[in-house]
Design a protein around this motif. Structure first.
Motif: not given
Ligand code: PRP
Ligand code: URA
Length: 209
Positions: A38-42, A47-59, A64-71
């Motif tokens: 199920a995880q592999l098929l999911f 693959q077509d999920l929309a992403l929204a940009p975000l900022t990540v602080e690494t150590p 720049a990074g992304y998060e899934v933008a769809e509910r």
């Protein structure tokens, strides 16, 4: 128009599917394989999920990074879809899970609805129905009917094994619903079981039957 149908050719999916089919696979291992496939098929189906940009602080720096933008709403068809839904929550904990209870009458093979945990408003971008088996297609068609009446706009079906009859039924009734599978088998037998299939997916997960 007919549904887009995706059958995974990923080697890991095919490897695990063979283990899942085996009549020697015990419920504990069976549940583990349902979860992994199920995880592999999911992964493949999103693959077509929309992403929204975000900022990540690494150590070390800010980048720049992304998060899934769809509910996303996951709709497991009880009982057999439960293991698939739990697997998806493990890899994307932000999904909502809303259960639909449907069983196939053993005589008529018609779906019987006995539980509906959808919230009052379809406040969601994408709904994914999860059910390991697409046999006659009656349960999947009924589930999509319920979701559309509720107001869902974008619906996918994620299953493990389908019969050609089930793919046809779902695709004819709901051509806008994409179908994601690990395999399409040969046919249904006279009792509506998928051949070669894996037997009864609910019984094999929960050790009943
Ligand atoms: C199985 C399966 C699907 C349905 C598929 O559920 O999980 O929901 O049959 O058959 P169909 O395509 O012909 O409708 P079942 O009725 O055995 O219920 P269970 O999950 O509670 O075991
Ligand atoms: N439901 C199952 O669990 N298995 C089948 O082969 C068909 C319907």
């Amino acid at each position: 128009m007919s549904s887009a149908v995706f059958v995974s050719r990923h080697p890991l999916v095919q490897h695990k599917l063979a283990l899942l089919r085996s009549k020697w696979t015990e419920p504990k291992k069976f549940r583990e394989l349902v979860r992994e496939i199920a995880q592999l098929l999911f992964y493949e189906a999103t693959q077509d999920l929309a992403l929204a940009p975000l900022t990540v602080e690494t150590p070390l720096a800010t980048c720049a990074g992304y998060e899934v933008a769809e509910r996303i709403g996951i709709i497991p068809i009880l009982r057999a879809g439960l293991g698939m839904a739990e697997a998806i929550v493990e890899i994307l904990p932000t999904v909502h899970v809303w259960h639909l209870g449907l069983y196939r009458d053993h005589e008529t093979l018609q779906p019987v609805t006995y539980y509906n945990k959808l919230p009052s408003k379809p406040d969601i971008d994408l709904t994914i129905i999860v059910d390991p088996m697409l046999a006659t297609g009656g349960s999947a068609v009924a589930a999509v009917d319920i979701l559309k009446q509720w107001g869902a706009q974008r619906i996918k079906f994620l299953g493990l094994i389908a019969a050609p009859e089930g793919v046809r039924a779902l695709s004819e009734a709901h051509p806008d619903v994409a179908i994601h599978l690990a395999a399409i088998d040969s046919h249904l037998n006279e009792r509506g079981y998928i051949v070669p299939g894996l037997g009864d997916a609910g019984d094999r997960q929960f050790g009943t039957g």
